[in-house]
Design a protein around this motif. Structure first.
Motif: not given
Length: 386
Positions: A18, A20, A39-40, A75, A77-79, A170
């Motif tokens: 992760t 952050d 956040h990734l 992947m 999450w990425a937001y 992705w």
């Protein structure tokens, strides 16, 4: 250990990383960057789906297996997240697994079974609400005027593919992303008495404006498995859920440090989802009574009902010697009805960041059918966090 199509075993693993980013601390850019985050999460997984090995294409008895794609980094999450007014208003935008925000509770991944962990079934198996490790491009807005209440809404692009973002997660710019899924959830988080017995009470709805094949009817209202005509296209797909848990006795600080009774009910449109009703009850506690306050123990009963449309299509195919049709819960081995799973676990807290959790599951009506004998599954999960 017994029952099912055959006896088998699976060794599965997952490594997650992760990131952050607190942009205020990183950039020192003033008030506009306050409570602004990135956040990734990426994971690498291996292993086989044990349920499919013993003949259950509808349920998964293990949290993780090799569905993360044959890639080094899948992947999840990425937001970006931005909050205002001391987090009374919170917005997230990016690649988001809907079950991370909606139809979820802090206790569900205490259990091994995937009908619980990562969002509830059947919602997480519907295209507009897929859960971990799949994501959707979208946005979530949460309003929390007081600490005990929130209202949350989300809008997500629906992927008409077997894997959101491709097998790797992705490929966000997939074709056919013209339809939208909307989710709304209301939550009440009370604390009762001097011991602050916390509860979580949630009700929500999802509506996906995509069009899906009817599981039974063709364009003339007859069984498509027999007529050979295209299945009738249903406009819209709906899911509802009610989730509740309440701490009855407190044995320490935190949301899960005590005796907790919980469960959920969820519904999915039976014309387009093989499973239309699920009902779950759980009871959890810590090991405080035997001087192991950081250990955890729990039991659960999970029940799922297969929709009338799915059963009618299976009966029509079986009567005429045709292959049984499948849908969002896989291809069955026989005529389906309902499936029940009984689960029990004990989590040993070894040290900070290390736990070992033996787990027992008894699967009644494997895959929702009577084709195979009931299955007994034993497993052990080892979790290391650092």
């Amino acid at each position: 250990m017994s029952g099912g199509k055959k006896r088998d075993e699976s060794v599965a693993g997952q490594v997650g990383v992760t990131l952050d980013v607190d942009w205020e601390k990183l950039l020192n850019a003033g008030s506009w960057s306050r409570d602004l985050w990135l956040h990734l999460l990426v994971v690498n997984g291996h292993g086989r789906n044990l349920s499919r090995l013993f003949g259950d294409n509808d349920n998964q008895v293990q949290q993780i297996y090799g569905s993360r794609g044959n890639v080094i980094a899948h992947m999840v999450w990425a937001y970006f997240e931005k909050a205002w007014l001391d987090r009374k208003i919170d917005m997230s935008v990016g690649w988001i697994p809907t079950g991370v925000f909606f139809q979820n509770s802090p206790w569900v991944c205490n259990f091994m079974n995937v009908w619980l962990c990562g969002g509830e079934a059947p919602t997480k198996f519907m295209t507009g609400g897929r859960g971990w490790p799949s994501g959707n491009i979208g946005t979530v807005l949460r309003l929390m005027p007081i600490r005990q209440f929130y209202i949350m809404g989300g809008l997500f692009a629906v992927s008409p593919h077997a894997y959101n973002g491709g097998i790797s997660g992705w490929s966000w710019a997939q074709d056919g992303l013209g339809k939208l899924s909307t989710q709304v959830e209301l939550g009440w988080i009370p604390e009762f008495g001097r011991n602050h017995l916390i509860g979580h009470y949630k009700v929500g709805v999802m509506y996906d404006n995509s069009r899906y094949n009817h599981l039974y009817e063709d364009i003339n209202g007859e069984p498509w498995v027999l007529s050979g005509l295209p299945a009738r296209r249903e406009s819209g797909q709906t899911s509802l859920w009610v989730i509740a848990d309440q701490m009855l006795l407190r044995h320490g600080p935190g949301e899960l440090n005590g005796l907790i009774l919980g469960g959920y009910y969820a519904y999915g449109s039976g014309q387009t989802s093989q499973i239309n009703h699920t009902l779950v009850g759980v009871l959890m506690d810590t090991g405080a009574a035997w001087n192991r306050p950081l250990d955890s123990v729990g039991i659960a009963v999970l029940w799922a009902n297969f929709s009338r449309s799915a059963i009618l299509a299976e009966e029509a195919a079986a009567t005429h010697g045709l292959p049984l049709p499948g849908a969002n819960f896989g291809v069955p081995y026989g005529i389906q009805g309902h499936e029940t799973i009984y689960e029990a676990y004990y989590g040993f807290h070894i040290m900070d960041g290390l736990s070992i959790k033996p787990d027992f599951q008894y699967v009644n009506h494997v895959g929702g059918t009577r084709t195979f004998k009931d299955a007994v599954v034993l497993s052990t999960a080892v979790n290391i966090a650092f």
